[in-house]
Scaffold this motif. Structure first.
Motif, mmCIF file in Angstrom:
data_model
loop_
_atom_site.group_PDB
_atom_site.id
_atom_site.type_symbol
_atom_site.label_atom_id
_atom_site.label_comp_id
_atom_site.label_asym_id
_atom_site.label_seq_id
_atom_site.Cartn_x
_atom_site.Cartn_y
_atom_site.Cartn_z
ATOM 1 N N GLU A 2 0.754 -1.016 0.147
ATOM 2 C CA GLU A 2 0.133 0.065 0.040
ATOM 3 C C GLU A 2 0.824 1.048 -0.306
ATOM 4 O O GLU A 2 1.842 1.390 0.651
ATOM 5 C CB GLU A 2 -0.849 -0.039 1.381
ATOM 6 C CG GLU A 2 -1.840 1.223 1.413
ATOM 7 C CD GLU A 2 -2.808 0.956 2.556
ATOM 8 O OE1 GLU A 2 -3.239 2.112 2.966
ATOM 9 O OE2 GLU A 2 -2.995 -0.158 3.166
ATOM 10 N N ALA A 3 0.357 2.304 -0.711
ATOM 11 C CA ALA A 3 1.221 3.482 -0.789
ATOM 12 C C ALA A 3 0.385 4.675 0.049
ATOM 13 O O ALA A 3 -0.826 4.330 -0.278
ATOM 14 C CB ALA A 3 1.616 3.829 -2.275
ATOM 15 N N LYS A 4 1.052 5.513 0.342
ATOM 16 C CA LYS A 4 0.512 6.705 1.073
ATOM 17 C C LYS A 4 0.099 7.910 0.128
ATOM 18 O O LYS A 4 -0.901 8.640 0.525
ATOM 19 C CB LYS A 4 1.557 6.906 2.129
ATOM 20 C CG LYS A 4 2.612 7.839 1.726
ATOM 21 C CD LYS A 4 3.484 8.480 2.806
ATOM 22 C CE LYS A 4 4.587 9.120 2.142
ATOM 23 N NZ LYS A 4 5.952 9.004 2.785
ATOM 24 N N ASP A 5 0.538 7.847 -1.041
ATOM 25 C CA ASP A 5 0.482 8.892 -2.070
ATOM 26 C C ASP A 5 0.608 8.551 -3.384
ATOM 27 O O ASP A 5 1.371 7.224 -3.530
ATOM 28 C CB ASP A 5 1.019 10.334 -1.702
ATOM 29 C CG ASP A 5 2.661 10.160 -1.714
ATOM 30 O OD1 ASP A 5 3.147 9.593 -2.500
ATOM 31 O OD2 ASP A 5 3.162 10.827 -0.628
ATOM 32 N N GLU A 8 4.899 7.500 -4.132
ATOM 33 C CA GLU A 8 4.985 6.477 -3.344
ATOM 34 C C GLU A 8 4.418 5.274 -4.195
ATOM 35 O O GLU A 8 5.016 4.103 -4.436
ATOM 36 C CB GLU A 8 4.711 6.541 -1.965
ATOM 37 C CG GLU A 8 4.989 4.924 -1.454
ATOM 38 C CD GLU A 8 4.848 5.020 0.165
ATOM 39 O OE1 GLU A 8 5.520 4.258 0.761
ATOM 40 O OE2 GLU A 8 3.546 5.314 0.283
ATOM 41 N N CYS A 9 3.153 5.313 -4.626
ATOM 42 C CA CYS A 9 2.458 4.427 -5.397
ATOM 43 C C CYS A 9 3.281 4.232 -6.783
ATOM 44 O O CYS A 9 3.513 3.145 -6.997
ATOM 45 C CB CYS A 9 1.252 4.896 -5.627
ATOM 46 S SG CYS A 9 0.211 3.933 -6.871
ATOM 47 N N ASP A 24 -6.525 4.306 -6.518
ATOM 48 C CA ASP A 24 -7.743 5.482 -6.295
ATOM 49 C C ASP A 24 -7.363 6.747 -7.145
ATOM 50 O O ASP A 24 -6.107 6.941 -7.181
ATOM 51 C CB ASP A 24 -7.630 5.976 -4.637
ATOM 52 C CG ASP A 24 -8.676 6.742 -4.206
ATOM 53 O OD1 ASP A 24 -9.439 7.257 -5.175
ATOM 54 O OD2 ASP A 24 -9.087 6.423 -3.136
ATOM 55 N N MET A 27 -5.679 10.811 -4.903
ATOM 56 C CA MET A 27 -4.591 10.746 -3.875
ATOM 57 C C MET A 27 -3.628 12.023 -4.076
ATOM 58 O O MET A 27 -3.518 12.950 -4.838
ATOM 59 C CB MET A 27 -3.613 9.751 -4.513
ATOM 60 C CG MET A 27 -4.182 8.344 -4.569
ATOM 61 S SD MET A 27 -3.010 6.868 -4.858
ATOM 62 C CE MET A 27 -2.646 7.463 -6.722
#
Length: 94
Positions: A2-5, A8-9, A24, A27
């Motif tokens: 999982e990425a926070k933004d 990072e994704c 999503d 983000m």
């Protein structure tokens, strides 16, 4: 993983190269469309990209599909339906 933004994704996607991505559109740092654009430019699009969005505009959905998304899923997401979608994706890629 999982990425926070979105930034990072993108970094994780380019590093780990998963077959399935649940993305999503909303983000921080990079939105989902920017992530899709960069993945397409890098030739690093996962086999199946499922975009989560509350945006019901056909133009947004078409843009996602044109960039390589496999399907757009409406938010709020029904957890049972999402589980079924991801199970089908895993089975198709097995």
């Amino acid at each position: 993983f999982e990425a926070k933004d979105g930034q990072e994704c993108l970094r994780l996607l380019l590093d780990k190269r998963p077959d399935i991505l649940l993305l999503d559109l909303n983000m921080p740092v990079l939105d989902g469309l920017a992530v899709l654009e960069r993945l397409a430019a890098e030739g690093a699009m996962p086999t199946r990209v499922y975009v989560l969005t509350a945006d019901i505009q056909d133009t947004t959905r078409k843009r996602c599909m044109d960039l390589g998304a496999y399907e757009c899923i409406n938010k709020p997401v029904d957890q049972a339906a999402l589980g079924a979608i991801l199970s089908q994706a895993r089975a198709a890629l097995a």
